[in-house]
Design a protein around this motif. Structure first.
Motif, mmCIF file in Angstrom:
data_model
loop_
_atom_site.group_PDB
_atom_site.id
_atom_site.type_symbol
_atom_site.label_atom_id
_atom_site.label_comp_id
_atom_site.label_asym_id
_atom_site.label_seq_id
_atom_site.Cartn_x
_atom_site.Cartn_y
_atom_site.Cartn_z
ATOM 1 N N ARG A 158 -4.246 10.160 2.530
ATOM 2 C CA ARG A 158 -5.071 8.985 2.255
ATOM 3 C C ARG A 158 -4.170 7.762 2.295
ATOM 4 O O ARG A 158 -3.102 7.749 1.682
ATOM 5 N N GLY A 203 0.821 -1.193 0.000
ATOM 6 C CA GLY A 203 0.000 0.000 0.000
ATOM 7 C C GLY A 203 0.861 1.251 0.000
ATOM 8 O O GLY A 203 2.095 1.179 0.030
ATOM 9 N N TYR A 204 0.208 2.397 -0.016
ATOM 10 C CA TYR A 204 0.934 3.662 -0.073
ATOM 11 C C TYR A 204 0.087 4.777 0.515
ATOM 12 O O TYR A 204 -1.091 4.601 0.788
ATOM 13 N N MET A 234 -3.825 4.033 1.089
ATOM 14 C CA MET A 234 -4.378 3.202 0.038
ATOM 15 C C MET A 234 -3.800 1.797 0.137
ATOM 16 O O MET A 234 -2.639 1.624 0.522
ATOM 17 N N ASP A 235 -4.586 0.789 -0.218
ATOM 18 C CA ASP A 235 -4.031 -0.560 -0.252
ATOM 19 C C ASP A 235 -3.307 -0.758 -1.588
ATOM 20 O O ASP A 235 -3.278 0.136 -2.431
ATOM 21 N N SER A 257 -4.035 -2.253 -4.185
ATOM 22 C CA SER A 257 -4.890 -2.196 -5.370
ATOM 23 C C SER A 257 -5.429 -0.798 -5.633
ATOM 24 O O SER A 257 -6.203 -0.594 -6.564
ATOM 25 N N GLY A 258 -5.062 0.160 -4.788
ATOM 26 C CA GLY A 258 -5.537 1.528 -4.970
ATOM 27 C C GLY A 258 -6.852 1.833 -4.287
ATOM 28 O O GLY A 258 -7.452 2.876 -4.534
ATOM 29 N N ASN A 259 -7.307 0.924 -3.410
ATOM 30 C CA ASN A 259 -8.546 1.156 -2.670
ATOM 31 C C ASN A 259 -8.257 1.972 -1.419
ATOM 32 O O ASN A 259 -7.261 1.740 -0.735
ATOM 33 N N LEU A 260 -9.132 2.911 -1.112
ATOM 34 C CA LEU A 260 -8.993 3.754 0.067
ATOM 35 C C LEU A 260 -9.189 2.932 1.339
ATOM 36 O O LEU A 260 -10.187 2.237 1.491
ATOM 37 N N GLU A 295 -1.078 8.908 0.116
ATOM 38 C CA GLU A 295 -1.225 10.030 -0.813
ATOM 39 C C GLU A 295 -1.488 11.303 -0.025
ATOM 40 O O GLU A 295 -2.328 11.299 0.880
#
Length: 94
Positions: A18, A3-4, A20-21, A23-26, A6
């Motif tokens: 934010r 994850g990352y 994020m996992d 997969s880009g999900n919040l 933002e």
């Protein structure tokens, strides 16, 4: 992929973070920070809490119980083994 975080503009001014996992999900959004520097410090704090913090169940039927009292930190050796790699001599020392 891991994850990352933002940094985004907050609607009322300042910045939010934010989480994020992979997969880009919040997963989560922070409070508003007045500066980018403060937001980055908030990420550092979140990383520390995520690695060592308790999980308390404060739901209506949880009564504040601790669900998991300790999070085991993963050593570089364990992380390399999980990915099927050998650890370099430099990483094994540090």
């Amino acid at each position: 992929m891991a994850g990352y975080f933002e940094l985004v503009d907050a609607p009322d001014g300042g910045y939010r973070v934010r989480m994020m996992d992979g997969s880009g999900n919040l997963m989560a959004i922070s409070v508003t920070f007045p500066t980018k520097r403060a937001a980055v410090k908030g990420v550092e704090m979140a990383r520390e809490i995520a690695g060592t913090g308790l999980i308390r169940d404060c739901s209506s039927n949880g009564a504040g119980t601790i669900l998991r009292d300790r999070v085991r930190t993963v050593s570089p050796k364990d992380k390399a083994a999980a990915h099927g790699r050998k650890l370099s001599a430099r990483a094994a020392v540090g």
